[in-house]
Design a protein around this motif. Structure first.
Motif, PDB file in Angstrom:
ATOM      1  N   ARG A 275       1.556  -1.128  -8.002  1.00  0.00           N
ATOM      2  CA  ARG A 275       0.229  -2.376  -8.042  1.00  0.00           C
ATOM      3  C   ARG A 275       0.920  -3.134  -6.865  1.00  0.00           C
ATOM      4  O   ARG A 275       1.781  -4.040  -6.688  1.00  0.00           O
ATOM      5  CB  ARG A 275      -0.044  -2.296  -9.587  1.00  0.00           C
ATOM      6  N   SER A 276      -0.011  -3.414  -6.571  1.00  0.00           N
ATOM      7  CA  SER A 276       0.085  -5.400  -5.557  1.00  0.00           C
ATOM      8  C   SER A 276      -0.442  -6.487  -5.665  1.00  0.00           C
ATOM      9  O   SER A 276      -1.849  -5.838  -5.893  1.00  0.00           O
ATOM     10  CB  SER A 276       0.610  -4.976  -4.018  1.00  0.00           C
ATOM     11  N   PRO A 277      -0.223  -7.731  -5.955  1.00  0.00           N
ATOM     12  CA  PRO A 277      -1.372  -8.824  -5.547  1.00  0.00           C
ATOM     13  C   PRO A 277      -1.859  -8.895  -3.488  1.00  0.00           C
ATOM     14  O   PRO A 277      -1.159  -7.544  -2.892  1.00  0.00           O
ATOM     15  CB  PRO A 277      -1.045 -10.088  -5.638  1.00  0.00           C
ATOM     16  N   ASP A 353     -20.435   3.736  -0.101  1.00  0.00           N
ATOM     17  CA  ASP A 353     -19.517   4.688   0.503  1.00  0.00           C
ATOM     18  C   ASP A 353     -18.243   4.093  -0.128  1.00  0.00           C
ATOM     19  O   ASP A 353     -18.033   2.900  -0.626  1.00  0.00           O
ATOM     20  CB  ASP A 353     -19.757   3.557   1.618  1.00  0.00           C
ATOM     21  N   ALA A 354     -17.183   4.618  -0.927  1.00  0.00           N
ATOM     22  CA  ALA A 354     -15.632   4.849  -1.018  1.00  0.00           C
ATOM     23  C   ALA A 354     -14.702   3.830  -0.561  1.00  0.00           C
ATOM     24  O   ALA A 354     -14.181   3.029  -0.964  1.00  0.00           O
ATOM     25  CB  ALA A 354     -15.713   6.081  -1.179  1.00  0.00           C
ATOM     26  N   VAL A 355     -15.242   3.872   0.848  1.00  0.00           N
ATOM     27  CA  VAL A 355     -14.025   2.667   1.777  1.00  0.00           C
ATOM     28  C   VAL A 355     -14.502   2.004   1.455  1.00  0.00           C
ATOM     29  O   VAL A 355     -14.336   0.359   1.656  1.00  0.00           O
ATOM     30  CB  VAL A 355     -14.606   2.955   3.466  1.00  0.00           C
ATOM     31  N   ARG A 356     -15.769   1.301   0.996  1.00  0.00           N
ATOM     32  CA  ARG A 356     -16.574  -0.108   0.370  1.00  0.00           C
ATOM     33  C   ARG A 356     -15.339  -0.792  -0.698  1.00  0.00           C
ATOM     34  O   ARG A 356     -15.389  -2.084  -0.515  1.00  0.00           O
ATOM     35  CB  ARG A 356     -17.791  -0.092   0.258  1.00  0.00           C
ATOM     36  N   GLY A 357     -14.827   0.152  -1.275  1.00  0.00           N
ATOM     37  CA  GLY A 357     -13.932  -0.360  -2.277  1.00  0.00           C
ATOM     38  C   GLY A 357     -11.976  -0.058  -1.842  1.00  0.00           C
ATOM     39  O   GLY A 357     -11.287  -0.525  -2.570  1.00  0.00           O
ATOM     40  N   ASP A 376      -8.945  -1.211  -4.742  1.00  0.00           N
ATOM     41  CA  ASP A 376      -9.030  -2.288  -5.275  1.00  0.00           C
ATOM     42  C   ASP A 376      -9.825  -2.390  -6.669  1.00  0.00           C
ATOM     43  O   ASP A 376     -10.382  -1.249  -7.004  1.00  0.00           O
ATOM     44  CB  ASP A 376     -10.554  -3.152  -4.675  1.00  0.00           C
ATOM     45  N   LEU A 377      -8.552  -2.758  -7.801  1.00  0.00           N
ATOM     46  CA  LEU A 377      -8.635  -2.451  -9.420  1.00  0.00           C
ATOM     47  C   LEU A 377     -10.075  -3.121  -9.246  1.00  0.00           C
ATOM     48  O   LEU A 377      -9.844  -3.222 -10.902  1.00  0.00           O
ATOM     49  CB  LEU A 377      -7.085  -3.065  -9.841  1.00  0.00           C
ATOM     50  N   GLY A 378     -10.917  -4.112  -8.944  1.00  0.00           N
ATOM     51  CA  GLY A 378     -11.965  -4.869  -9.368  1.00  0.00           C
ATOM     52  C   GLY A 378     -11.328  -5.646 -10.716  1.00  0.00           C
ATOM     53  O   GLY A 378     -12.584  -5.901 -12.033  1.00  0.00           O
ATOM     54  N   ASP A 379     -10.340  -6.298 -10.361  1.00  0.00           N
ATOM     55  CA  ASP A 379      -9.812  -7.574 -10.866  1.00  0.00           C
ATOM     56  C   ASP A 379     -11.257  -9.064 -11.066  1.00  0.00           C
ATOM     57  O   ASP A 379     -11.589  -9.032 -10.422  1.00  0.00           O
ATOM     58  CB  ASP A 379      -8.938  -8.954 -10.433  1.00  0.00           C
ATOM     59  N   ARG A 386      -6.699 -11.046  -7.012  1.00  0.00           N
ATOM     60  CA  ARG A 386      -6.995  -9.842  -7.219  1.00  0.00           C
ATOM     61  C   ARG A 386      -5.894  -9.236  -6.776  1.00  0.00           C
ATOM     62  O   ARG A 386      -4.719  -9.223  -6.297  1.00  0.00           O
ATOM     63  CB  ARG A 386      -7.455  -9.399  -5.937  1.00  0.00           C
ATOM     64  N   THR A 387      -5.660  -7.705  -7.971  1.00  0.00           N
ATOM     65  CA  THR A 387      -4.736  -7.097  -7.332  1.00  0.00           C
ATOM     66  C   THR A 387      -4.887  -5.272  -6.579  1.00  0.00           C
ATOM     67  O   THR A 387      -5.944  -5.039  -7.122  1.00  0.00           O
ATOM     68  CB  THR A 387      -3.840  -6.500  -8.926  1.00  0.00           C
TER      69      THR A 387
END
Length: 760
Positions: A275-277, A353-357, A376-379, A386-387
């Protein structure tokens, strides 16, 4: 095109006027014909030449129809001429129309033939950058048919090396200039990339344009195992009479990644995730971009940005550099246009599209592969906070699959113009030819558009020059301010002069001749020349791109030149070459080791194959191959361990070497298999010697071998295959395998594996 010309192409397509001629492809070490390439020809007359035939079809909007007719003619001609298995048929296909081609018709033709057709589809590198998504779909479609894939004209442009890991061809066809022209640094780069790919994949390397013995020597030096050119036969309607034939061995089919998947979803199960910022991912992305710049024109870069707003001006500046200095760059994101920057390919991702995230950066080259794949974890916090969950992978299959998934979404570039589109069997221009067109009328009150264009050209950092090729000595009629800086001369000092004033006595005459030939033929040219600046004649390296401009009648009237000072890059490359020169002795040692089995010290399989082929090639010699299988090795490994099994193989090799008569050669084929070869002038005498040697080898290996205080015995089974001139190594190997099988050996699968191993 005139109405008469349009009618002519329609008549050709409607009356089966398209035909094929066939040029042989030979195995270089044996001289056996293993394949034929089908080359398109029209009926006798103005449309007989392939370039004129395809130009007429494009002008008539019948390119797909002609392409289909060419392949049908190739299959029909191959069946009628008996070019069936084990021979292979190479067929040129226009990638821009292959998706719409009725492949079922061609399959039906192949199934109805009085024998099996083995097909390899040739795809030209010139379709790679224009239509990457279509190209990858084409390759997948061809693989599903069970056919092979060849990448054509490799080396004519660095783009082919960049895309080679993605296309994963079974055959790499080297552009004819590699064997016909003096080698340089670019040839060495191509050779390294192609040989690395061939060794890793098992692909065959085919050298085109072999017209004399000098070309043949160069083809072998480049690592080619197959050859094509007038030295072996010109294109004709039927096979070469009296030619020996053999089967072309291709690598196993390559499993293809799911093009609909997202790169993150393609990570192998169990891949460690971190996990990373966002801040760390930005720096990791920049580092990958720097790696791509280091690799240069032979790299592919593919990135995702989720939304267009993340493609910031700072990012645009970095990607402008990537476009200029790497082979192919694409950027995908919701709201991004088809070309976010000039030369940057793109695609607007749908919200679902899954690539969108994802946050993906993929860098792929012949010797380097890395991918940053993040989700993207959706923060719900600010953008900077965002993480992401991510993996940084150097696993080449994963990187290739990720690049495949992204490029499969790239929007195609506009089709090639009629003047630029290539035709099978014809010399093809490298890039589309520009046509001169009148400038549009500017809106009322606006400055004349010519003035706007001149201001734009005056501010560009690249040198721009225009030469009038309709006038004697082809003088310069325009240069911009950047050109003045590069040349060290004012515009009034260069206008009216031929641009050869930039050259000097140390400018490469081969490169100069290539420029002149391109201009004479009305083609584009790109390359690097040593030029000289100002009255002081200071040397500098000029990366030049020349493009012809046509008038409304299709005549070349001007040449536009783009110049860029790349002296720092060339000097850095030269410094690297000096460093490589110091290690050249180590490279020679590595090449020696490549021809020797590391465990037993016996010669490698290639050395033995060349030894036998040389004996048979003279027309008066004979040879015998002994296939030797060591039995019971699995039991030794189970009881004493694999190290003990290696000791047994080393001892067996020592005993085989001890029993060999003078002039005989032994080699390790791999695993528990060895080979021995005898040669001589008389086939019967060589066969008798081989059978006597087989008996001695069986007795020698049967003696117990000491292992950790224990005595073990391993049986040896030997099969002998003998023959005289006119027969190849494959024939002797098959006979030896059949003889071994008669003594309890494995059957056909083992023989095919042995044949494949011998020629890898």
């Amino acid at each position: 095109m005139t109405a008469q010309g349009l009618t002519g192409i329609r008549e050709v397509l409607g009356t089966r006027g398209v035909r094929s001629v066939f040029q042989p492809i030979v195995e270089l070490h044996s001289g056996d014909v293993v394949a034929y390439e089908a080359l398109a020809r029209g009926p006798v007359g103005p449309l007989e030449r392939p370039d004129q035939l395809f130009a007429a079809a494009r002008a008539a909007g019948a390119l797909a129809e002609l392409d289909r007719a060419c392949r049908a003619a190739a299959f029909r001609g191959a069946v009628e001429s008996g070019l069936l298995a084990p021979l292979t048929l190479f067929v040129n296909v226009e990638p821009e129309v292959l998706d719409a081609a009725p492949m079922d018709e061609l399959l039906a033709l192949a199934e109805d033939a009085p024998g099996q057709l083995r097909v390899v589809v040739e795809i030209t590198e010139r379709a790679l950058a224009a239509r990457p998504a279509e190209l990858l779909r084409t390759v997948a479609h061809v693989r599903r048919l069970g056919w092979g894939v060849a990448l054509d004209d490799v080396g004519a442009d660095a783009m082919s090396l960049a895309f080679m890991p993605l296309v994963q061809p079974d055959v790499v066809k080297l552009d004819l200039r590699l064997v016909q022209q003096r080698p340089g640094a670019d040839v060495a780069e191509i050779m390294h990339a192609v040989n690395a790919y061939a060794q890793a994949s098992g692909a065959a390397v085919l050298a085109e344009g072999i017209e004399d013995e000098r070309h043949l020597v160069m083809a072998r030096a480049l690592g080619a195992s197959l050859g094509q050119g007038w030295l072996f036969g010109r294109p004709g309607p039927a096979p070469v009479p009296g030619a020996r034939t053999a089967e072309l061995l291709l690598p196993p089919p390559v499993p293809l990644a799911d093009a609909t998947s997202s790169p993150f979803a393609l990570l192998p199960a169990g891949t460690p995730l971190r996990r990373s910022p966002k801040s760390l991912l930005i720096e990791l992305s920049k580092q990958l971009e720097r790696e791509a710049l280091r690799i240069g024109p032979i790299s592919v870069v593919a990135s995702t940005f989720q939304e267009a707003r993340h493609f910031t001006p700072a990012t645009a500046g970095r990607y402008r550099d990537l476009v200029e200095r790497t082979g192919f760059v694409c950027a995908l994101g919701e709201g991004l246009p088809a070309e976010p920057l000039p030369g940057l390919r793109g695609a607007a991702l749908a919200p679902g599209d899954a690539v969108r995230g994802e946050w993906d950066v993929v860098v792929l080259g012949p010797h380097f592969a890395v991918a940053l794949l993040a989700r993207d974890l959706g923060d719900t916090g600010t953008d900077a906070e965002r993480t992401f969950e991510y993996a940084l992978t150097y696993d080449r299959p994963t990187v290739v699959a990720a690049a495949h998934a992204l490029l499969s979404r790239v929007v195609p570039r506009a089709p090639l113009t009629a003047a630029a589109a290539p035709a099978p069997g014809a010399a093809r221009p490298e890039l589309p030819v520009r046509r001169a067109a009148p400038l549009p009328v500017p809106p009322a009150g606006a400055p004349p558009l010519e003035h706007v264009v001149q201001r734009v050209l005056g501010t560009t950092p690249q040198g721009v020059s225009i030469a009038d090729v309709t006038r004697p000595d082809q003088p310069l009629v325009y240069v911009n301010a950047a050109f003045e800086v590069l040349s060290g001369l004012r515009a009034e000092e260069v206008l009216g002069r031929n641009c050869r004033f930039l050259q000097g006595p140390d400018t490469d005459p081969v490169a100069v001749a290539a420029v002149r030939a391109a201009v004479a033929a009305g083609r584009e040219w790109r390359g690097v020349l040593l030029n000289h600046r100002g009255p002081e004649r200071t040397p500098w390296w000029n990366e030049v791109r020349l493009a012809p401009v046509l008038d409304e009648r299709g005549r070349v009237v001007q040449y536009v030149g783009l110049q860029q000072d790349v002296t720092d890059r060339v000097e850095a490359q030269r410094a690297l070459e000096v460093e490589r020169e110091r290690s050249r002795g180590h490279l020679r040692r590595i090449e020696e080791l490549a021809r020797t089995d590391a465990l037993t010290g016996l010669p490698g399989r290639r050395h033995l194959a060349e030894h036998v082929a040389a004996a048979l090639a003279g027309g008066h010699g004979a040879a015998a191959l002994l296939v030797c299988d060591v039995g019971g090795l699995a039991a030794v490994n189970d009881r004493f361990g694999h190290a003990a099994g290696d000791e047994v193989l080393v001892e067996v090799a020592r005993r085989l070497r001890r029993e060999l008569p003078e002039g005989a050669v032994a080699a390790r084929l791999g695993g528990d298999e060895f080979l021995a070869a005898l040669t001589g002038p008389d086939a019967a005498e060589v066969a008798a010697r081989a059978h006597r040697l087989a008996e001695r080898l069986v007795r020698a290996v049967a003696d117990p071998i000491g292992l950790d205080g224990a005595q073990v015995s391993v049986p040896l089974s030997v099969g002998v295959g003998a023959g005289g001139s006119g027969e190849g190594v494959d024939v002797l190997l098959r006979r030896a395998g059949e003889a071994a099988r008669g003594g309890g050996r494995r059957g056909g699968t083992a023989r095919r594996e042995r044949a494949a191993a011998l020629h890898r």
